[in-house]
Design a protein around this motif. Structure first.
Motif: not given
Lengths: 365, 525
Positions: B425, B428, B462
């Motif tokens: 993560l 991003n 996501l």
């Protein structure tokens, strides 16, 4: 295109058709003749001899190629050495005519290619040229020395293997006990002690004090008993440090193998610890051990020079050493080539031993 | 017939088993369920007396009146393989690679003096036929066989002497579902035919629900509940049994839905490997991925299921831009994906792998591990800001910012998988590829990670490409699903539709093979 209607065996049909293509399942191809239309190439019926022969053949080809490469390298090195080998061999104060004569003698006239070919054909026919210092054919010199060095190396190798295998086995199976620690301490000492010092110690004890052996020299093979006896002390001196290394490799390879899943499976079958070690672990632990044995043999053949000096043995190591000090390049060149050949041959034998020990290596080539 | 009475075990003083008591009868399957570290395997190894060094047992384990715990090593050697057979989880490594399979099956017979050399090989042939390997020659080596076939060889070895008790420790965990179903059927048949008892150890409740006559549930070395399978499943008296059930059928609350446009498009992608050598020339190239097309939308969760070797991993590597493709095209965020794509694009697609133990450098601190993908970003953050971002990513996945000072070995499997997610993560990304990301986890941890993933998807917008062989998990977390077989997509559709009414025979076979928890235990849902 991977669809198969014919199950290979009760059950695993689907799993088989899904197996990684061409990677994991190459062995399955033989299991069903109905799969000749499948993606995998059909192979000869399973036999453990054919892949072995194929493997050996492949290794032989690479052995030949290595030899050619090595001979080229040696030839080029001698060629590119600055200056004239003949002048170099004769030293600074030689007169021009002598140098020219030697040049003729050494075959240094003519083109490089034709000289290489002459040299190689000579080597193949056993004609290594004539030694400048000894004035005898080099092949004769080498042959005499080989009869000392080869048995000595073989003797030392057998000794070191005979010592290392049981010691490594004991240390591995009694891991963490006093026996293990003392064996490991002993091998540490064996590696640390220089072999020439150990050799002198042997001479001191067994030749000088006890008078069981001669302190040096080699009587020749006309009297095999005496010859073997004179090789015993040098062989022991050579073997001990090698055995120490080999035993440590053996121990760690065995310990690693003993942690494998198939060892647990074997124990679950009802094998005792000892049976498991001897029947399952030993052969699997052999690969690193064989590697070391191969390296050691190459070393023993030419690297015994110090021991040869301690015991006044007319071996290859001393021959090449004398060749270098007397600038007898013909001898140096030939012995180097011979040693290269020996190393490549040993590597070849070790490769075959690998494949004998581990069937997974046979299918590649 | 086999009675385990207050079996306790400690290893160098650490308590592993506490008063485990249960009984097994001939012709019955006893399923021992529990999460990793609950002591299932140690119970089995206690029966075999193959415990690690420093182990001390108390209590009793009686086989036909003889207490196994008090027998000498010599007697145990006579008993192992003869009265008790055992098979293990990992068939790929459970057989000695340098000895032929016939030899290894025959060894059981020879070691117990049941047969001479020739006779033992004949019997080995018979046993291999019995486990369904009639077409495999005795002189084959393990590496020439598939995982399922190897497990069959292990079973043949274990049952060669018709033991009274067969212990199977996670026998199918490493296998594909269809292979698993076949191996379980074989085990069940053997129990019925040979009238032996089977102790089936597994972490998968669904497997024992299908197979076992009795179930025991273990938690931290204690057998918290045991009884007849249907009773245990229906009543779920112990809270741990209940929580195991809930975790294995856990359905994370997903608030995210596909919206917007396609982020990732794969069109007719083909990945070839050079064909096997045939003498000097090579055979035709092998197509590991053959004309595969798929689209992943913003906020979508796309499942990719298939068994080992179907080309999932090859496709994944192509999508991550790690390997080139030989035909078709892959585009992400409007640009072509290839091994030479710019770093900024890589930052947009990140991946979490299966093994939470193997995917970290053990000598790096968590901060270093999580911050590693920063090299993909053109303006790299300063040290202080870097720490801040790592801290935030860790908190995002439910760890604390102070964890960045620790090393990976200080974390449990589930926590490590959280770190792997944090690492993915940190740049991003908009697409997260989850390659078997929860397959190695215990059910309760798996449920937590699935919750985390569902939550992250909503919060960070996501898109997931969820690759798994585990149908239950795929069903729980994806919107759409693709079924892959032999390098091709054989079926595609909304997850519910595909699972409820599979169209392709292969999908049907997969679903039929997957073990299911019976409906009656769905009590509180």
């Amino acid at each position: 295109m991977l669809r198969q209607t014919e199950p290979t065996c009760r059950g695993d049909a689907i799993a088989l058709s899904l197996a990684p293509i061409g990677i994991r399942n190459h062995g399955d191809t033989q299991s069903s003749p109905a799969r000749s239309t499948s993606l995998w190439p059909s192979r000869a019926p399973p036999s453990n001899v054919a892949p072995m022969l194929r493997f050996i053949l492949g290794r032989l080809v690479s052995l030949g190629l290595s030899l050619i490469a090595a001979s080229l390298v040696i030839f080029v090195v001698i060629e590119v050495v600055p200056g004239d080998p003949a002048a170099f061999m004769l030293g600074l104060n030689a007169n021009e005519e002598t140098v020219q004569a030697l040049r003729e003698d050494l075959g240094l006239t003519g083109s490089k290619v034709s000289r290489y070919i002459t040299w190689i054909t000579g080597l193949v026919q056993g004609d290594f040229g004539t030694s400048y210092t000894y004035r005898v054919p080099v092949s004769e010199l080498i042959l005499q020395r080989l009869w000392v060095s080869l048995p000595l190396a073989g003797f030392a190798l057998i000794l070191s293997t005979l010592i290392a295998f049981p010691i490594g086995l004991i240390a591995a199976s009694k891991r963490g006990t006093a026996a293990d620690y003392s064996i490991m301490g002993g091998t540490q000492l064996g590696i640390a002690v220089p072999n020439f010092w150990f050799a002198m110690l042997l001479v001191l004890v067994f030749a000088v004090n006890l008078r069981w052996f001669n302190a040096g020299g080699f009587p020749g093979w006309e009297a095999p008993g005496a010859a073997l006896k004179s090789l015993l002390l040098p062989a022991v001196a050579l073997a001990l440090p090698q055995a120490a290394i080999l035993a440590r490799v053996m121990r760690s390879a065995l310990i690693e193998t003993m942690g494998q899943d198939y060892i647990r499976t074997a124990r679950a079958k009802g094998l005792t610890r000892r049976q498991v070690t001897l029947r399952h672990a030993l052969r699997n632990a052999l690969i690193p051990v064989l590697t070391i044995i191969g390296l050691q043999f190459s070393f023993l053949l030419a690297g015994a020079i110090i021991i040869e000096n301690v015991f006044f043995l007319p071996g290859l190591g001393r021959l090449i050493f004398q060749g270098i000090t007397q600038r007898d390049l013909v001898v140096v060149e030939s012995v180097t080539m011979l040693l290269v050949f020996a190393v490549i041959l040993v590597t070849f034998l070790v490769d075959i031993a690998y494949a004998l020990a581990d069937p997974r290596l046979r299918r590649r080539s | 017939m086999i009675g385990i009475d207050r079996l306790s075990l400690d290893i160098y003083g650490m308590e592993i088993l506490k008063g485990v008591t249960f009984e097994m009868r001939a012709g019955e399957v006893f399923g021992l369920v529990g999460e990793s570290g609950s002591g299932k395997s140690m119970t089995a190894l206690s029966l075999m007396q193959l415990l690690p060094q420093g182990a001390r047992t108390s209590g009793a384990a009686r086989l036909d009146g003889r207490d196994l715990l008090t027998l000498s090593e010599r007697d145990m050697c006579g008993l192992r393989g003869n009265d008790i057979g055992m098979i293990f989880q990992e068939p790929m490594t459970a057989l000695n690679p340098v000895r032929s399979i016939g030899d290894q099956v025959a060894e059981t017979l020879r070691i117990h003096g049941a047969a001479g050399r020739r006779e033992a090989l004949d019997l080995a042939r018979e046993k291999l036929d019995r486990v369904g390997l009639s077409q495999i020659d005795l002189d084959r080596f393990p590496h020439e066989l598939s995982g399922g076939q190897r497990q069959r060889v292990c079973i043949a070895t274990a049952i060669a002497l018709r033991p009274r008790l067969l212990i199977a420790d996670e026998p199918t965990t490493a296998l594909d579902v269809t292979t698993q179903a076949q191996i379980l059927t074989l085990l069940r048949d053997l129990v019925d035919d040979e009238d032996m008892a089977l102790l089936l150890i597994t972490h998968d409740l669904a497997v024992v629900a299908d197979m076992a006559d009795h179930i025991g549930v273990m938690q931290r070395g204690v057998l918290v509940e045991h009884g007849a399978t249907d009773v245990v499943l229906r009543e779920q008296r112990h809270p741990y049994t209940r929580s195991l059930f809930e975790a294995s059928r856990h359905q994370p609350t997903r608030r995210s839905a596909p919206h917007g446009q396609a982020l990732l498009e794969v069109r007719q992608a083909t990945r070839e490997y050079p064909g096997p050598r045939k003498g000097v020339r090579r055979g035709p190239p092998v197509k590991a991925v053959n004309q595969v097309s798929l689209t992943l939308h913003e906020g979508e969760s796309l499942g990719l299921v298939g068994e080992s070797g179907c080309g999932k991993s090859t496709l994944t590597r192509a999508i991550l831009g790690l390997d080139p493709i030989q035909g078709g095209g892959i585009r992400a965020f409007g640009n072509a994906v290839s091994p030479t794509m710019p770093h900024a694009m890589r930052a947009g697609i990140q991946v979490v792998f299966q093994d939470p133990y193997g995917s970290f450098n053990p000598r790096w601190k968590v901060e270093h591990l999580v911050a590693e993908p920063f090299h993909l970003i053109s303006d790299k953050p300063q040290a202080s800001e870097r720490r801040e971002q790592v801290g935030r990513a860790l908190e995002e996945v439910g760890l604390s910012a102070s964890d960045m000072e620790k090393y990976p070995h200080e974390f449990s499997g589930g926590q490590r998988q959280r770190i792997a997610i944090a690492r993915a993560l940190i740049t991003n990304p908009r697409i997260l590829v989850l390659d078997e990301a929860v397959s190695a986890l215990d059910v309760s941890i798996r449920a937590q990670i699935l919750d985390l993933l569902a939550d992250l998807q909503t919060r960070l917008d996501l898109s997931y490409l969820f690759i798994s062989h585990d149908l239950t998990v795929v069903r729980a977390i994806t919107d759409r699903v693709l079924v892959m077989k032999s390098g091709e997509i054989v079926e595609e559709g909304a997850t519910e539709t595909v699972f409820d009414s599979p169209g392709h025979p292969y999908t049907q076979a997969l679903l039929a093979a997957a073990p299911r928890l019976p409906a009656f235990s769905r009590k509180e849902s």
